[in-house]
Design an enzyme around this catalytic site. Structure first.
Site, PDB file in Angstrom:
ATOM      1  N   SER A 130      13.836   2.607  14.556  1.00  0.00           N
ATOM      2  CA  SER A 130      15.016   1.861  14.128  1.00  0.00           C
ATOM      3  C   SER A 130      15.348   0.871  15.244  1.00  0.00           C
ATOM      4  O   SER A 130      14.489   0.092  15.647  1.00  0.00           O
ATOM      5  CB  SER A 130      16.171   2.822  13.827  1.00  0.00           C
ATOM      6  OG  SER A 130      17.343   2.128  13.480  1.00  0.00           O
ATOM      7  N   TYR A 144      19.789  -7.143   9.550  1.00  0.00           N
ATOM      8  CA  TYR A 144      18.945  -6.280  10.381  1.00  0.00           C
ATOM      9  C   TYR A 144      19.598  -4.924  10.599  1.00  0.00           C
ATOM     10  O   TYR A 144      18.936  -3.878  10.500  1.00  0.00           O
ATOM     11  CB  TYR A 144      18.675  -6.978  11.712  1.00  0.00           C
ATOM     12  CG  TYR A 144      17.670  -6.280  12.592  1.00  0.00           C
ATOM     13  CD1 TYR A 144      16.346  -6.136  12.189  1.00  0.00           C
ATOM     14  CD2 TYR A 144      18.035  -5.772  13.834  1.00  0.00           C
ATOM     15  CE1 TYR A 144      15.421  -5.505  12.999  1.00  0.00           C
ATOM     16  CE2 TYR A 144      17.116  -5.138  14.659  1.00  0.00           C
ATOM     17  CZ  TYR A 144      15.803  -5.004  14.230  1.00  0.00           C
ATOM     18  OH  TYR A 144      14.883  -4.372  15.037  1.00  0.00           O
ATOM     19  N   LYS A 148      18.113  -1.230   9.527  1.00  0.00           N
ATOM     20  CA  LYS A 148      17.857  -0.230  10.553  1.00  0.00           C
ATOM     21  C   LYS A 148      18.789   0.978  10.434  1.00  0.00           C
ATOM     22  O   LYS A 148      18.394   2.106  10.766  1.00  0.00           O
ATOM     23  CB  LYS A 148      17.962  -0.872  11.942  1.00  0.00           C
ATOM     24  CG  LYS A 148      16.833  -1.861  12.237  1.00  0.00           C
ATOM     25  CD  LYS A 148      15.464  -1.196  12.130  1.00  0.00           C
ATOM     26  CE  LYS A 148      14.345  -2.104  12.597  1.00  0.00           C
ATOM     27  NZ  LYS A 148      13.019  -1.436  12.535  1.00  0.00           N
TER      28      LYS A 148
END
Length: 275
Positions: A130, A144, A148
């Site tokens: 991650s 993003y 993640k």
């Protein structure tokens, strides 16, 4: 001697992870999108497979080739991915979906192919890479961070489901490491930026990332040494932060989270039916 499968193994942290495994005498199924020009990938303990994590057929073939060559898979490192920065309003549906196809569904696709191998072995450890952006939100990082965060949630749930088969799953959250992750080859800056966000943190963050490329304090080889030590330990943490920057930020973030829950805890607990 253990067998690793590492995605995104051609460069950056993925390459460092592969190098560390070989240094310790282990075997590596190194998944790359194109053959790297590096003798590491010609090593007798390395099977280099051409594989795109968004293509299940390629993944299935790569896993089968790896098991045929080495007989098993002990460690999976889902490392392949790319970054994206920009304000939420600027992100197109296509850009967002493309990011999730690699950074989240890529992890899903590879896990689906490898879990049956580990389940039949009754052993295995999965590291889903991650990010610090997977445990806290950042300006300009909505897309993003969302992808993640999803990897962290998936990893925790999978760990609970798979423990009964001797499989442990850990989300890996690296901080800033000196790789090419901020290069145009790994970081997507939005196609249609909005002038309304000029001068705001969402855009100044982009400038900062570009100006501080290849200046990160984190050493990928030391990160790989650390991950290897954790991998061969007795048990895996739920989330593994790598780097002082990420570890300090995570501690601060979660302490604040706990303080907030404590601040409204008593009132929150009064929301049940009074039977």
């Amino acid at each position: 001697m253990k067998v690793w499968m590492i995605t995104g193994a051609g460069r950056g942290l993925g390459k460092a992870f592969a190098k560390e495994a070989v240094r310790n005498g282990d075997c590596v199924i190194a998944a790359v999108r194109k053959m790297p020009d590096d003798m590491l990938f010609q090593h007798e303990n390395v099977l280099t497979v051409i594989m795109d994590v968004t293509k299940p057929d390629e993944i299935k073939s790569a896993v089968a080739a790896g098991v045929e060559r080495f007989g098993r898979i002990d460690y999976l490192v889902n490392n392949a991915g790319f970054g994206m920065n920009g304000a939420f309003e600027e992100i197109s549906d296509e850009e967002l979906r493309n990011l999730f196809e690699t950074d989240y569904f890529g992890v899903v696709n590879v896990c689906r192919a490898v879990i049956p191998v580990m389940r039949n072995q009754r052993s295995g450890r999965i590291f889903n890479v991650s990010s610090q952006a997977g445990i806290m939100g950042f300006n300009g990082g909505s897309a993003y961070c969302a992808a993640k965060f999803a990897v962290v949630g998936l990893s925790e749930a999978l760990n609970n489901e798979l423990n009964q088969f001797g499989i442990q799953v850990c989300a890996v959250a690296p901080g800033a490491f000196r790789t090419d992750f901020r290069d145009a080859s790994s970081m997507h800056f939005l196609d249609h930026p909005m002038p309304e966000y000029d001068g705001t943190p969402a855009h100044t963050m982009i400038d900062w990332l570009k100006e501080n490329n290849h200046k990160q304090v984190g050493d990928p080889e030391k990160a790989a040494e650390f991950l290897y030590k954790i991998a061969i330990g007795e048990s895996l943490p739920q989330v593994l932060t790598i780097g002082q920057d990420c570890s300090d930020a995570a501690l601060s973030h979660y302490r604040q989270f706990i303080r907030e829950i404590e601040s409204y805890y008593d009132e929150s607990c009064k929301t049940a039916f009074e039977e």
